[in-house]
Design a protein around this motif. Structure first.
Motif, PDB file in Angstrom:
ATOM      1  N   THR A   1       0.588  -3.246  16.702  1.00 57.73           N
ATOM      2  CA  THR A   1       1.454  -2.072  16.693  1.00 57.73           C
ATOM      3  C   THR A   1       2.402  -2.151  15.508  1.00 57.73           C
ATOM      4  OG1 THR A   1       1.367  -2.005  19.095  1.00 57.73           O
ATOM      5  CG2 THR A   1       3.085  -0.718  18.048  1.00 57.73           C
ATOM      6  N   LEU A   2       2.517  -1.037  14.815  1.00 60.53           N
ATOM      7  CA  LEU A   2       3.390  -0.905  13.659  1.00 60.53           C
ATOM      8  C   LEU A   2       4.569  -0.024  14.054  1.00 60.53           C
ATOM      9  CD1 LEU A   2       4.126  -0.383  10.584  1.00 60.53           C
ATOM     10  CD2 LEU A   2       2.312   1.316  10.629  1.00 60.53           C
ATOM     11  N   THR A   3       5.791  -0.471  13.765  1.00 63.52           N
ATOM     12  CA  THR A   3       6.978   0.336  14.008  1.00 63.52           C
ATOM     13  C   THR A   3       7.652   0.621  12.669  1.00 63.52           C
ATOM     14  OG1 THR A   3       7.314  -0.737  16.152  1.00 63.52           O
ATOM     15  CG2 THR A   3       9.175   0.481  15.238  1.00 63.52           C
ATOM     16  N   ALA A   4       7.893   1.918  12.424  1.00 65.13           N
ATOM     17  CA  ALA A   4       8.586   2.358  11.220  1.00 65.13           C
ATOM     18  C   ALA A   4       9.550   3.451  11.639  1.00 65.13           C
ATOM     19  CB  ALA A   4       7.598   2.869  10.184  1.00 65.13           C
ATOM     20  N   GLY A   5      10.829   3.107  11.723  1.00 60.48           N
ATOM     21  CA  GLY A   5      11.816   4.058  12.214  1.00 60.48           C
ATOM     22  C   GLY A   5      11.517   4.397  13.661  1.00 60.48           C
ATOM     23  N   ALA A   6      11.419   5.697  13.965  1.00 57.00           N
ATOM     24  CA  ALA A   6      11.118   6.132  15.335  1.00 57.00           C
ATOM     25  C   ALA A   6       9.613   6.174  15.605  1.00 57.00           C
ATOM     26  CB  ALA A   6      11.717   7.515  15.585  1.00 57.00           C
ATOM     27  N   ASP A   7       8.801   5.959  14.571  1.00 52.30           N
ATOM     28  CA  ASP A   7       7.342   6.031  14.723  1.00 52.30           C
ATOM     29  C   ASP A   7       6.759   4.694  15.148  1.00 52.30           C
ATOM     30  OD1 ASP A   7       7.303   8.693  13.854  1.00 52.30           O
ATOM     31  OD2 ASP A   7       7.170   8.068  11.744  1.00 52.30           O
ATOM     32  N   ARG A   8       5.819   4.784  16.102  1.00 51.40           N
ATOM     33  CA  ARG A   8       5.035   3.614  16.515  1.00 51.40           C
ATOM     34  C   ARG A   8       3.572   4.004  16.375  1.00 51.40           C
ATOM     35  NH1 ARG A   8       6.820  -0.687  19.587  1.00 51.40           N
ATOM     36  NH2 ARG A   8       4.931  -0.618  20.846  1.00 51.40           N
ATOM     37  N   LEU A   9       2.855   3.237  15.561  1.00 58.55           N
ATOM     38  CA  LEU A   9       1.445   3.513  15.328  1.00 58.55           C
ATOM     39  C   LEU A   9       0.623   2.274  15.641  1.00 58.55           C
ATOM     40  CD1 LEU A   9       1.733   5.291  11.852  1.00 58.55           C
ATOM     41  CD2 LEU A   9       1.311   6.396  14.049  1.00 58.55           C
ATOM     42  N   GLY A  10      -0.578   2.506  16.110  1.00 59.30           N
ATOM     43  CA  GLY A  10      -1.515   1.412  16.302  1.00 59.30           C
ATOM     44  C   GLY A  10      -2.209   1.107  14.993  1.00 59.30           C
TER      45      GLY A  10
ATOM     46  N   GLN B   1       0.802  -1.221   0.000  1.00 57.17           N
ATOM     47  CA  GLN B   1       0.000   0.000   0.000  1.00 57.17           C
ATOM     48  C   GLN B   1       0.838   1.276   0.000  1.00 57.17           C
ATOM     49  OE1 GLN B   1      -3.341   0.364  -0.287  1.00 57.17           O
ATOM     50  NE2 GLN B   1      -3.416  -1.817  -0.681  1.00 57.17           N
ATOM     51  N   VAL B   2       1.927   1.301   0.784  1.00 55.52           N
ATOM     52  CA  VAL B   2       2.697   2.539   0.921  1.00 55.52           C
ATOM     53  C   VAL B   2       4.078   2.484   0.274  1.00 55.52           C
ATOM     54  CG1 VAL B   2       1.488   3.205   3.030  1.00 55.52           C
ATOM     55  CG2 VAL B   2       3.612   1.931   3.208  1.00 55.52           C
ATOM     56  N   GLY B   3       4.463   1.325  -0.233  1.00 50.76           N
ATOM     57  CA  GLY B   3       5.732   1.218  -0.933  1.00 50.76           C
ATOM     58  C   GLY B   3       6.942   1.025  -0.043  1.00 50.76           C
ATOM     59  N   GLN B   4       6.728   0.873   1.250  1.00 49.09           N
ATOM     60  CA  GLN B   4       7.840   0.652   2.173  1.00 49.09           C
ATOM     61  C   GLN B   4       7.387  -0.316   3.253  1.00 49.09           C
ATOM     62  OE1 GLN B   4       9.360   4.227   3.921  1.00 49.09           O
ATOM     63  NE2 GLN B   4      11.014   3.168   4.979  1.00 49.09           N
ATOM     64  N   ARG B   5       8.228  -1.279   3.559  1.00 46.04           N
ATOM     65  CA  ARG B   5       7.895  -2.275   4.565  1.00 46.04           C
ATOM     66  C   ARG B   5       8.157  -1.706   5.960  1.00 46.04           C
ATOM     67  NH1 ARG B   5       6.670  -7.348   3.983  1.00 46.04           N
ATOM     68  NH2 ARG B   5       6.854  -8.800   5.716  1.00 46.04           N
ATOM     69  N   PRO B   6       7.219  -1.906   6.901  1.00 43.05           N
ATOM     70  CA  PRO B   6       7.465  -1.451   8.268  1.00 43.05           C
ATOM     71  C   PRO B   6       8.611  -2.245   8.888  1.00 43.05           C
ATOM     72  CG  PRO B   6       5.423  -2.713   8.158  1.00 43.05           C
ATOM     73  CD  PRO B   6       5.922  -2.553   6.754  1.00 43.05           C
ATOM     74  N   ASP B   7       9.282  -1.631   9.887  1.00 41.09           N
ATOM     75  CA  ASP B   7      10.367  -2.335  10.580  1.00 41.09           C
ATOM     76  C   ASP B   7       9.825  -3.522  11.367  1.00 41.09           C
ATOM     77  OD1 ASP B   7      12.233  -0.477   9.640  1.00 41.09           O
ATOM     78  OD2 ASP B   7      11.853   0.871  11.334  1.00 41.09           O
ATOM     79  N   ASP B   8       8.593  -3.365  11.898  1.00 41.06           N
ATOM     80  CA  ASP B   8       8.025  -4.434  12.710  1.00 41.06           C
ATOM     81  C   ASP B   8       6.513  -4.262  12.797  1.00 41.06           C
ATOM     82  OD1 ASP B   8       8.187  -6.724  14.463  1.00 41.06           O
ATOM     83  OD2 ASP B   8       7.852  -5.373  16.157  1.00 41.06           O
ATOM     84  N   VAL B   9       5.813  -5.364  12.872  1.00 40.52           N
ATOM     85  CA  VAL B   9       4.393  -5.394  13.203  1.00 40.52           C
ATOM     86  C   VAL B   9       4.274  -6.369  14.364  1.00 40.52           C
ATOM     87  CG1 VAL B   9       2.064  -6.033  12.458  1.00 40.52           C
ATOM     88  CG2 VAL B   9       3.607  -4.857  10.865  1.00 40.52           C
ATOM     89  N   ASP B  10       3.657  -5.925  15.449  1.00 39.79           N
ATOM     90  CA  ASP B  10       3.518  -6.757  16.640  1.00 39.79           C
ATOM     91  C   ASP B  10       2.035  -6.909  16.984  1.00 39.79           C
ATOM     92  OD1 ASP B  10       4.350  -8.252  18.899  1.00 39.79           O
ATOM     93  OD2 ASP B  10       4.111  -6.476  20.156  1.00 39.79           O
TER      94      ASP B  10
END
Length: 188
Positions: free
Chosen positions: A157-166, A132-141
């Motif tokens: 929880t999605l982690t992408a760099g320093a960002d953590r999003l639900g 969807q966004v063209g970049q893989r998240p660092d982690d999905v928990d």
């Protein structure tokens, strides 16, 4: 974001995702010999689970004809699986086929699974987000297995760099051994 993924029950220390509508393309001529089919299935099994099956048995060569089908059996750590193949395209000597791999119950039939295993869910959500966004998240928990029932939700929880999003995964449809789900990422 919508995704179609398959469900898997608890399979003795190994959660295997049914692999729906996944395709393989092989240069094989008029048919793909039995050994090559078994090799390709072993490779995709390893790609999805991290290890090769202990045994694979296909009944014959796979015909290089659109809509030709074949059913193979696989074994890993004492667990049995059915692998269904269907040829989707033949272009000269290239054969494309879709495959589904499902665990079998003790009666020899495909198991009626009821959950999407946590580790597979996390991988599939990451795959959807990457598309969807063209970049893989660092982690999905995610906190556990997702019940395969329409309306079931799970917060992850999605982690992408320093960002953590639900994010919320919501089951929208269950058809046989396939489950459709939406992935909604929180705004911030």
């Amino acid at each position: 974001m919508k995704a179609t993924r398959a469900i898997s029950g608890a399979v003795a220390a190994m959660a295997l995702l049914l692999m729906p509508a996944c395709s393989v393309s092989v240069n094989a001529g008029g048919s793909m010999d039995k050994a090559k089919v078994e090799q390709k299935l072993s490779e995709v099994f390893e790609e999805k689970t991290g290890s090769r099956p202990d045994e694979i048995e296909c009944p014959d060569d796979l015909k290089g004809e659109v809509d030709a089908t074949m059913k193979c059996t696989m074994t890993k750590d004492g667990n049995d699986y059915d692998a269904s193949l269907k040829v989707t395209k033949v272009d000269g000597s290239d054969i494309n086929f879709d495959y589904n791999i499902v665990p079998r119950d003790d009666g020899g039939d495909a198991a009626s699974s009821t959950t999407l295993a946590e580790n597979i869910l996390e991988t599939e959500v990451a795959d959807v987000l990457e598309k969807q966004v063209g970049q893989r998240p660092d982690d999905v928990d995610c906190p556990g297995d997702l019940p395969a029932k329409v309306g079931e939700t799970m917060r992850c929880t999605l982690t992408a760099g320093a960002d953590r999003l639900g994010l919320t995964v919501t089951v929208t449809e269950v058809v046989g051994t396939s489950v459709n789900f939406d992935v909604d990422v929180d705004e911030s």
